[in-house]
Design a protein around this motif. Structure first.
Motif, PDB file in Angstrom:
ATOM      1  N   ILE A   4     -10.770 -23.621 -14.015  1.00 46.48           N
ATOM      2  CA  ILE A   4      -9.402 -23.947 -14.416  1.00 46.48           C
ATOM      3  C   ILE A   4      -9.015 -25.332 -13.907  1.00 46.48           C
ATOM      4  O   ILE A   4      -8.410 -26.137 -14.632  1.00 46.48           O
ATOM      5  CB  ILE A   4      -8.422 -22.877 -13.889  1.00 46.48           C
ATOM      6  N   GLU A  26      -7.927 -28.583 -16.146  1.00 42.56           N
ATOM      7  CA  GLU A  26      -6.623 -29.229 -15.962  1.00 42.56           C
ATOM      8  C   GLU A  26      -6.767 -30.741 -15.837  1.00 42.56           C
ATOM      9  O   GLU A  26      -5.913 -31.493 -16.295  1.00 42.56           O
ATOM     10  CB  GLU A  26      -5.938 -28.691 -14.708  1.00 42.56           C
ATOM     11  N   ALA A  55     -12.711 -21.927 -19.826  1.00 44.34           N
ATOM     12  CA  ALA A  55     -11.488 -22.616 -19.415  1.00 44.34           C
ATOM     13  C   ALA A  55     -11.315 -23.860 -20.272  1.00 44.34           C
ATOM     14  O   ALA A  55     -12.246 -24.655 -20.414  1.00 44.34           O
ATOM     15  CB  ALA A  55     -11.550 -22.991 -17.947  1.00 44.34           C
ATOM     16  N   ILE A  98      -2.481 -18.446 -10.336  1.00 46.04           N
ATOM     17  CA  ILE A  98      -3.695 -17.883 -10.927  1.00 46.04           C
ATOM     18  C   ILE A  98      -3.907 -16.460 -10.417  1.00 46.04           C
ATOM     19  O   ILE A  98      -3.653 -16.161  -9.249  1.00 46.04           O
ATOM     20  CB  ILE A  98      -4.907 -18.776 -10.603  1.00 46.04           C
ATOM     21  N   ARG A 111     -11.615 -20.331 -10.603  1.00 52.38           N
ATOM     22  CA  ARG A 111     -10.576 -21.266 -10.157  1.00 52.38           C
ATOM     23  C   ARG A 111     -11.038 -22.714 -10.332  1.00 52.38           C
ATOM     24  O   ARG A 111     -10.277 -23.581 -10.754  1.00 52.38           O
ATOM     25  CB  ARG A 111     -10.213 -20.998  -8.697  1.00 52.38           C
ATOM     26  N   PHE A 151      -4.203 -17.008 -17.172  1.00 48.95           N
ATOM     27  CA  PHE A 151      -3.402 -18.015 -16.477  1.00 48.95           C
ATOM     28  C   PHE A 151      -1.950 -17.591 -16.531  1.00 48.95           C
ATOM     29  O   PHE A 151      -1.340 -17.533 -17.579  1.00 48.95           O
ATOM     30  CB  PHE A 151      -3.581 -19.386 -17.135  1.00 48.95           C
ATOM     31  N   PRO A 164      -7.540 -26.256  -8.821  1.00 48.35           N
ATOM     32  CA  PRO A 164      -6.442 -26.243  -9.813  1.00 48.35           C
ATOM     33  C   PRO A 164      -5.117 -26.636  -9.188  1.00 48.35           C
ATOM     34  O   PRO A 164      -4.836 -26.310  -8.032  1.00 48.35           O
ATOM     35  CB  PRO A 164      -6.421 -24.787 -10.295  1.00 48.35           C
ATOM     36  N   GLU A 168      -6.251 -23.314 -19.173  1.00 49.76           N
ATOM     37  CA  GLU A 168      -6.107 -21.886 -19.451  1.00 49.76           C
ATOM     38  C   GLU A 168      -7.470 -21.227 -19.539  1.00 49.76           C
ATOM     39  O   GLU A 168      -8.423 -21.804 -20.067  1.00 49.76           O
ATOM     40  CB  GLU A 168      -5.322 -21.664 -20.748  1.00 49.76           C
ATOM     41  N   LEU A 169      -7.549 -20.012 -19.003  1.00 48.43           N
ATOM     42  CA  LEU A 169      -8.805 -19.280 -18.959  1.00 48.43           C
ATOM     43  C   LEU A 169      -8.757 -18.091 -19.899  1.00 48.43           C
ATOM     44  O   LEU A 169      -7.807 -17.307 -19.882  1.00 48.43           O
ATOM     45  CB  LEU A 169      -9.075 -18.788 -17.531  1.00 48.43           C
TER      46      LEU A 169
END
Length: 303
Positions: free
Chosen positions: A233, A237, A256, A221, A230, A293, A215, A260-261
């Motif tokens: 995410i 992204e 995710a 995070i 991670r 997040f 990320p 955003e999770l």
């Protein structure tokens, strides 16, 4: 000093007298573009780079030699100005290199927008997508529930408009029909393919054991999240994919989307968000789960 202010006001009112509607549209367009750029680089490493570039530009103008009837610079630093001038001469190329991830992300977002899809004739209609994904969604949901019950870690990436060819190349091609048994075998601990992510395209398991990008906002995070969350995410992204995570520690199902999770998914909620994102093409869907997040806005609220 008075003469300098007088000249400045004269230039300002002279420009204002020739101002037209086209100029206003031009300024608004540029303002919006700069806003998008600032929004893109906010809370990333690029933000620190921008500060450094502003510092160099400010240093260049401070050290520059100004000799005119209205103003004279007492801080003329010849050597400093010469070096900064040479650095800024290659600034455009340097910025392209330094901001390559951010520029790539911006172009990808523009390409996968509805305007970009319609402009280039990309994408599939809803009926075609439903035919490919109806049974696959049920298989994903059933598998995640079973993996969650046994606390077996899993990472499933559902590809949408953005193709994930580079990520797929890091794994093993399967081209398998999704089922509970297939997912169970892939993510069973200590098997060759369990370490990594499954990539799904057009309703089939295209590849397994794929490595996902980190990320961009890793420092923000929640520290309690593990490597799977991670990676999820980071993947969301860098693309418009829906990434599903089953926690190995708690068995909790998370999703995710757009960087955003969200957590605490049941089978019905998971099926709902998959159908919404795949069939209705919604960009941002939150169903009330806790957002993990951490953004600057959330930090300001805490303070």
């Amino acid at each position: 000093m008075f003469r300098l202010l007088s000249d400045t006001f004269s230039l300002f009112f002279g420009a204002l007298s020739t101002f037209s509607l086209v100029d206003a549209i031009d300024i608004l367009l540029l303002t919006y573009v700069f806003y998008l750029l600032l929004k893109l680089i906010r809370e990333t490493r690029a933000g620190q780079l921008i500060k450094g570039i502003i510092f160099l530009v400010a240093g260049y103008y401070i050290s520059r030699d100004y000799k005119s009837q209205t103003f004279s610079n007492p801080f003329h630093l010849k050597a400093t100005n010469y070096l900064l001038e040479k650095v800024l001469n290659v600034g455009v190329i340097a910025m392209l290199i330094l901001f390559q991830p951010e520029l790539r992300r911006a172009l990808e977002k523009a390409g996968r927008s509805k305007f970009g899809i319609r402009l280039f004739g990309l994408g599939q209609n809803t009926n075609e997508v439903k035919m490919m994904w109806d049974s696959a969604i049920d298989a994903i949901c059933d598998s995640c529930v079973e993996l969650s019950a046994s606390c077996t870690g899993a990472l499933i990436v559902v590809e949408r408009q953005v193709r994930l060819g580079e990520v797929i190349e890091t794994g093993t091609i399967l081209n398998a029909e999704p089922s509970k048994e297939i997912f169970g075998n892939i993510f069973y601990p200590k098997t060759p393919l369990h370490d990594g992510a499954v990539i799904m395209r057009d309703g089939i398991i295209l590849a397994a054991s794929c490595f996902l990008p980190k990320p961009a906002k890793d420092a923000l995070i929640n520290k309690k999240l593990g490597s799977r969350h991670r990676a999820a995410i980071g993947m969301s992204e860098n693309s418009d994919a829906v990434v599903i995570v089953v926690s190995e520690e708690t068995g909790q199902i998370s999703v995710a989307l757009n960087g955003e999770l969200t957590r605490d998914y049941t089978r019905d909620k998971l099926k709902s968000i998959l159908e919404d994102t795949l069939f209705n093409d919604k960009k941002e869907i939150l169903i009330g789960e806790k957002k993990l997040f951490s953004s600057f806005s959330e930090r300001r609220k805490k303070k």
